[in-house]
Write a protein that holds these residues in place. Structure first.
Motif, PDB file in Angstrom:
ATOM      1  N   LYS A   1       0.806  -1.231   0.000  1.00  0.00           N
ATOM      2  CA  LYS A   1       0.000   0.000   0.000  1.00  0.00           C
ATOM      3  C   LYS A   1       0.840   1.283   0.000  1.00  0.00           C
ATOM      4  O   LYS A   1       0.308   2.368  -0.188  1.00  0.00           O
ATOM      5  N   GLY A   2       2.146   1.148   0.202  1.00  0.00           N
ATOM      6  CA  GLY A   2       3.022   2.322   0.145  1.00  0.00           C
ATOM      7  C   GLY A   2       2.867   3.234   1.351  1.00  0.00           C
ATOM      8  O   GLY A   2       2.091   2.957   2.262  1.00  0.00           O
ATOM      9  N   MET A   3       3.658   4.313   1.329  1.00  0.00           N
ATOM     10  CA  MET A   3       3.608   5.251   2.455  1.00  0.00           C
ATOM     11  C   MET A   3       3.367   6.652   1.907  1.00  0.00           C
ATOM     12  O   MET A   3       3.869   7.003   0.841  1.00  0.00           O
TER      13      MET A   3
ATOM     14  N   LEU B   1       4.233  11.845   4.918  1.00  0.00           N
ATOM     15  CA  LEU B   1       4.452  11.955   6.357  1.00  0.00           C
ATOM     16  C   LEU B   1       5.098  10.680   6.900  1.00  0.00           C
ATOM     17  O   LEU B   1       6.134  10.721   7.575  1.00  0.00           O
ATOM     18  N   ASN B   2       4.504   9.524   6.568  1.00  0.00           N
ATOM     19  CA  ASN B   2       5.069   8.256   7.027  1.00  0.00           C
ATOM     20  C   ASN B   2       6.469   8.046   6.470  1.00  0.00           C
ATOM     21  O   ASN B   2       7.358   7.537   7.155  1.00  0.00           O
ATOM     22  N   LEU B   3       6.659   8.458   5.215  1.00  0.00           N
ATOM     23  CA  LEU B   3       7.946   8.276   4.565  1.00  0.00           C
ATOM     24  C   LEU B   3       9.025   9.075   5.304  1.00  0.00           C
ATOM     25  O   LEU B   3      10.117   8.579   5.574  1.00  0.00           O
ATOM     26  N   SER B   4       8.686  10.320   5.673  1.00  0.00           N
ATOM     27  CA  SER B   4       9.696  11.149   6.322  1.00  0.00           C
ATOM     28  C   SER B   4       9.993  10.644   7.734  1.00  0.00           C
ATOM     29  O   SER B   4      11.051  10.909   8.277  1.00  0.00           O
ATOM     30  N   GLN B   5       9.055   9.892   8.312  1.00  0.00           N
ATOM     31  CA  GLN B   5       9.290   9.407   9.678  1.00  0.00           C
ATOM     32  C   GLN B   5       9.837   7.989   9.708  1.00  0.00           C
ATOM     33  O   GLN B   5      10.133   7.472  10.781  1.00  0.00           O
ATOM     34  N   SER B   6       9.934   7.354   8.529  1.00  0.00           N
ATOM     35  CA  SER B   6      10.188   5.916   8.531  1.00  0.00           C
ATOM     36  C   SER B   6      11.560   5.534   9.082  1.00  0.00           C
ATOM     37  O   SER B   6      11.766   4.418   9.500  1.00  0.00           O
TER      38      SER B   6
ATOM     39  N   ARG C   1      11.904   4.966  -1.333  1.00  0.00           N
ATOM     40  CA  ARG C   1      10.959   5.653  -2.224  1.00  0.00           C
ATOM     41  C   ARG C   1       9.619   4.956  -2.068  1.00  0.00           C
ATOM     42  O   ARG C   1       9.569   3.723  -2.001  1.00  0.00           O
ATOM     43  N   SER C   2       8.566   5.719  -2.009  1.00  0.00           N
ATOM     44  CA  SER C   2       7.273   5.085  -1.808  1.00  0.00           C
ATOM     45  C   SER C   2       6.163   5.957  -2.346  1.00  0.00           C
ATOM     46  O   SER C   2       6.286   7.178  -2.360  1.00  0.00           O
ATOM     47  N   GLU C   3       5.122   5.310  -2.803  1.00  0.00           N
ATOM     48  CA  GLU C   3       3.976   6.047  -3.304  1.00  0.00           C
ATOM     49  C   GLU C   3       2.725   5.344  -2.791  1.00  0.00           C
ATOM     50  O   GLU C   3       2.599   4.127  -2.964  1.00  0.00           O
ATOM     51  N   PRO C   4       1.812   6.103  -2.172  1.00  0.00           N
ATOM     52  CA  PRO C   4       0.604   5.463  -1.658  1.00  0.00           C
ATOM     53  C   PRO C   4      -0.141   4.738  -2.778  1.00  0.00           C
ATOM     54  O   PRO C   4      -0.295   5.273  -3.868  1.00  0.00           O
ATOM     55  N   GLY C   5      -0.534   3.517  -2.519  1.00  0.00           N
ATOM     56  CA  GLY C   5      -1.294   2.742  -3.500  1.00  0.00           C
ATOM     57  C   GLY C   5      -0.449   2.037  -4.541  1.00  0.00           C
ATOM     58  O   GLY C   5      -0.956   1.229  -5.300  1.00  0.00           O
ATOM     59  N   ARG C   6       0.859   2.336  -4.596  1.00  0.00           N
ATOM     60  CA  ARG C   6       1.704   1.725  -5.630  1.00  0.00           C
ATOM     61  C   ARG C   6       2.773   0.801  -5.072  1.00  0.00           C
ATOM     62  O   ARG C   6       3.099  -0.211  -5.690  1.00  0.00           O
TER      63      ARG C   6
END
Lengths: 205, 114
Positions: A65-67, A70-75, A109-114
């Protein structure tokens, strides 16, 4: 049940390499578990031992489901976790630290839904680079836990040689037998071990 | 033994959470491998390490470690200090190598086994 199996496999994998709790393959297992928790149905693991360039990379790509931003910067923040059972989530932050200690870095690298792509790089011959450990155990643990719900492709390059393992190829030959059957899992482990060994064999030329 | 007494005896420099030095150190643990500290340290231990990454603060919170001492003149990353401040984990530094510092802590009566 599924989670229980995965936990048991991980515990078994850890207890038989008691001294190698810090192997990179266990970081890979952590990320693979994140991927399945994020609903991934396809995961590709790419490991490249570029001996000439003195570079070691581990890349994991999933279609989960990706991030979001916000989630990406905190991961990478050890005090950020999506779990509500404890306050700290060390998975990616420990991997980022392992990369940093060995002259590399961690890209996410992440994209919501991808989906999400994680790329960990290290200086191959850095004295503080942790050993890879057993990828055969890691892959088997993931298959045991995901029970065929995930297609996993594992590519491992060393120099100009490549080993490819694909659960879709195995499933095709199984004729309905579950891929996480214990005998199939030990066959998979052996296949990966011998595949990786063939990458190290000296060529005659 | 209170952390404040350890700071005084071993001449440690305190870089974070200086308001939390009245905490008791129940024992000590020394390791630079985070997974090892997660597996083997005890609640209330003072932790001796040369790791400076912010992850040490997370491990200390997770394991309820009372304070962290960085040896060999290592300086923590800025992020480590600010995390330690907000989590009330004292970070202390010394120029001594780990072996020497641990010898002093042992002489003060702190033990690694309880």
């Amino acid at each position: 049940m599924r989670c229980g199996t995965r936990y048991a496999m991980k515990t078994a994998a850890v207890s038989c390499w008691r001294n190698d709790l810090d192997d990179l393959s266990l970081h890979v297992l952590d990320i693979l578990e994140n991927s399945t928790a994020a609903g991934a149905t396809e995961i590709e693991v790419r490991i490249n031992e570029d001996i000439d360039e003195n570079l070691f990379t581990i890349e994991i790509e999933d279609n989960g489901k990706g991030m979001d931003q916000l989630n990406l910067s905190q991961s990478r923040d050890p005090f950020f976790t999506t779990k509500d059972t404890r306050r700290v989530g060390l998975g990616l932050s420990m991997l980022a630290q392992a990369c940093g200690e060995a002259g590399g870095n961690l890209e996410i690298r992440s994209e919501p839904g991808r989906g999400t792509v994680i790329k960990a790089s290290f200086v191959y011959r850095h004295i503080d680079r942790k050993p890879l450990g057993s990828m055969a155990e890691t892959i088997a643990a993931l298959i045991a836990g995901s029970a065929g719900a995930v297609r996993l492709v594992y590519r491992h390059c060393r120099g100009n040689r490549e080993f490819i393992f694909d659960t879709a190829e195995i499933t095709k030959t199984l004729d309905g037998v579950a891929i996480n059957h214990p005998e199939i899992l030990s066959f998979i482990k052996e296949a990966i071990e011998s595949g990786l060994e063939s990458l190290s064999e000296r060529s005659n030329g | 033994m209170k952390i404040a007494e350890i700071v005084k005896s071993c001449k440690l420099q305190v870089l974070s959470a200086s308001g939390s030095l009245d905490r008791e150190a129940a024992g000590g643990y020394a390791s630079d491998l985070l997974s090892d500290v997660m597996a083997h340290s005890n609640k209330g231990d003072i932790w001796i390490t040369l790791q400076t990454h912010p992850n040490i603060v997370a491990v200390a919170v997770l394991k309820e470690i009372c304070g962290i001492v960085l040896v060999n003149g290592r300086k923590p990353e800025q992020d480590t200090v600010s995390k330690a401040e907000s989590e009330s984990i004292p970070i202390m530094v010394t120029d001594l190598p780990a072996f020497e510092l641990i010898g002093e802590l042992h002489a003060l009566g702190l033990r690694g086994k309880r």
